[in-house]
Design an enzyme around this catalytic site. Structure first.
Site, PDB file in Angstrom:
ATOM      1  N   TRP A 187       0.843  -1.189   0.000  1.00 32.78           N
ATOM      2  CA  TRP A 187       0.000   0.000   0.000  1.00 32.78           C
ATOM      3  C   TRP A 187       0.881   1.243   0.000  1.00 32.78           C
ATOM      4  CZ3 TRP A 187      -4.189  -1.998   3.835  1.00 32.78           C
ATOM      5  CH2 TRP A 187      -5.382  -2.226   3.136  1.00 32.78           C
ATOM      6  N   ASP A 282       9.945  -3.206 -11.323  1.00 34.40           N
ATOM      7  CA  ASP A 282       8.692  -2.459 -11.421  1.00 34.40           C
ATOM      8  C   ASP A 282       8.645  -1.604 -12.680  1.00 34.40           C
ATOM      9  OD1 ASP A 282       6.194  -1.068 -10.537  1.00 34.40           O
ATOM     10  OD2 ASP A 282       6.702  -2.072  -8.667  1.00 34.40           O
TER      11      ASP A 282
END
Length: 484
Positions: A187, A282
């Site tokens: 998160w 990523d």
């Protein structure tokens, strides 16, 4: 009619020649990810892997990997329509007089169609597993790069609700699988799901969570879209698809999920169970380092009897997420213009992974207006994380980097027209920021300068071809190269 499920969308892709089926056995450990990256980098089709090692589930990848597929998915070629529907709702006023109210009825009926519809059961309830029967390892979750810490869910729609208002949100967050019942919820601190988590943490409570894997295309898009604060994401999905989403209740948590979803993982996130997540390759093209994040504990699974596992891969641009980002850029232009009417166009180049760079053109009306627009946009939701802004005049095409570079090099003076703001929020994944979540902003005012802005020279005239000569050459063009 909008797609009700992922399966309907797959059928449409196949009919449009946008889908390939792979019958050869493939492994979710690195192999599928590499196949998908090669397809994405080469503008290849969506792909349905029908024979996945260690799983009975089929895997769908590159489902939104070009603009054609997104036009099919969202049933439009003009994505600004989505933003215009939202701005129209915000401007609506109930008219006075019975006749005018009657004239409004068709519009009100249309709006009522956008809201979610509640049903008792749906395809997602075909199989329900709780207690020890439910396992995160029942899904063919991918490992993308050799240096990754493990397997992670890339396209799960994480559903939470605001602890006070109960407005629902769902976003796409990285979810690292630990074992049958545990995963780590990445998160990022600026995301709405993380805000809901923090509010529950302050109360000393766990937060209930549902993770949807595979839904209709508009709902998947809505998970990624930075919707205005206070808007229920299911309503946004209904606005996007022009029809409300059918919802069912989860079995072990108090949350609503799409009735036509493929898989729903139910559980909670415990603020007292923190683990190191990562590293993972990523969308910046770098491995993000390991960091502490809270743990998701599985309490149940609802799924179709033969679910399809929707996934994507990330890496150095340009991959699938670039095209989804382009749709977000187009669909949110009307919202930007609602708050900043001088903005003519807006672009977030895919190579800048969308949080790195944004370019906007404006119809300039007063000195300093470019900086005003920068400050305003840095204060708008997720645009607060954008690292660099370039503002150009309305005669510049923000989607043509050659035009933008020309404007920057001919209309901007570095000392006068560059601003740097230190100690500002940055994307958690930014590999260049000196601290996680904290760095600086760069603004370049590449608009034509006025004397009030310090340009004391005589303004130079653009060298453009006169209309008479253009008309002459247009008329004689066939004569030049036909041998006469």
């Amino acid at each position: 009619m909008p797609f009700e499920s992922l399966g309907e969308y797959i059928e449409a892709l196949e009919q449009a020649g946008q889908l390939k089926r792979v019958k050869a056995k493939v492994s979710p450990n690195l192999e599928i990810a590499e196949i998908m990256r090669r397809l994405m980098y080469s503008d290849g089709p969506a792909v349905l892997f029908e024979n996945v090692e260690g799983s009975s589930m089929q895997v769908l990848g590159n489902a939104f990997g070009n603009m054609k597929r997104l036009e099919i998915a969202l049933e439009t070629q003009d994505f600004t329509e989505i933003g215009r529907r939202i701005t129209e709702l915000t401007k609506m006023k109930m008219p006075s007089g019975m006749l005018n109210k009657l004239k409004m009825l068709p519009k009100l009926s249309e709006i009522s169609e956008y809201g979610p519809k509640y049903v008792d059961n749906g395809p997602v309830n075909e199989v329900v597993e709780t207690d020890n029967k439910a396992s995160l390892n029942s899904m063919p979750v991918l490992k993308s790069f050799a240096g990754d810490a493990g397997r992670f869910i890339t396209f799960g729609l994480t559903v939470t609700k605001h602890p006070e208002t109960e407005i629902r949100n769902f976003g796409v967050y990285r979810i690292q699988i630990i074992d049958d019942r545990h995963a780590i919820m990445h998160w990022q601190t600026h995301k709405r799901g993380a805000q809901h988590y923090k509010m529950m943490k302050e109360q000393g409570k766990k937060i209930e969570v549902a993770i949807v894997v595979g839904a209709d295309p508009a709902t998947v898009f809505s998970a990624v879209a930075p919707v205005p604060e206070g808007m229920d994401k299911y309503l946004f999905s209904g606005i996007t698809r022009k029809k409300g989403v059918k919802l069912v209740k989860c079995r072990t948590v108090d949350l609503d999920v799409p009735a036509n979803a493929e898989i729903v993982l139910e559980g909670y996130v415990d603020p007292n169970d923190i683990r190191m997540e990562g590293p993972f390759g990523d969308h910046t093209g770098y491995y993000t380092p390991a960091e502490p994040f809270p743990t998701f504990t599985l309490t149940g699974i609802m799924r179709r009897s033969r679910p399809i596992y929707l996934t994507t891969v990330v890496g150095k641009p340009i991959l699938e997420d670039a095209f989804i980002g382009k749709v977000i850029e187009r669909s949110f232009l009307p919202l930007i213009q609602m708050f900043h009417p001088e903005v003519v166009d807006f672009a977030m180049p895919a190579a800048g992974w969308f949080q790195g760079l944004a370019i906007m053109s404006i119809k300039k009306q007063y000195p300093g207006q470019a900086k005003k627009v920068m400050m305003g946009l840095w204060g708008m939701g997720q645009l607060a994380l954008t690292k660099m802004f370039i503002v150009v005049d309305s005669d510049i095409n923000v989607h043509d980097m050659n035009d933008v570079i020309w404007a920057v090099t001919t209309r901007a003076d570095p000392a006068r027209d560059t601003i740097i703001i230190n100690n500002t929020p940055t994307d958690t994944l930014d590999p260049a920021s000196p601290l996680v979540n904290l760095g600086s902003k760069l603004g370049i005012d590449a608009t034509t300068k006025w004397k009030e802005e310090g340009y004391m020279r005589e303004i130079q005239e653009l060298a453009v071809v006169d209309e008479e000569t253009k008309a002459l050459v247009d008329r004689k063009w066939p004569e030049y190269f036909n041998g006469t």
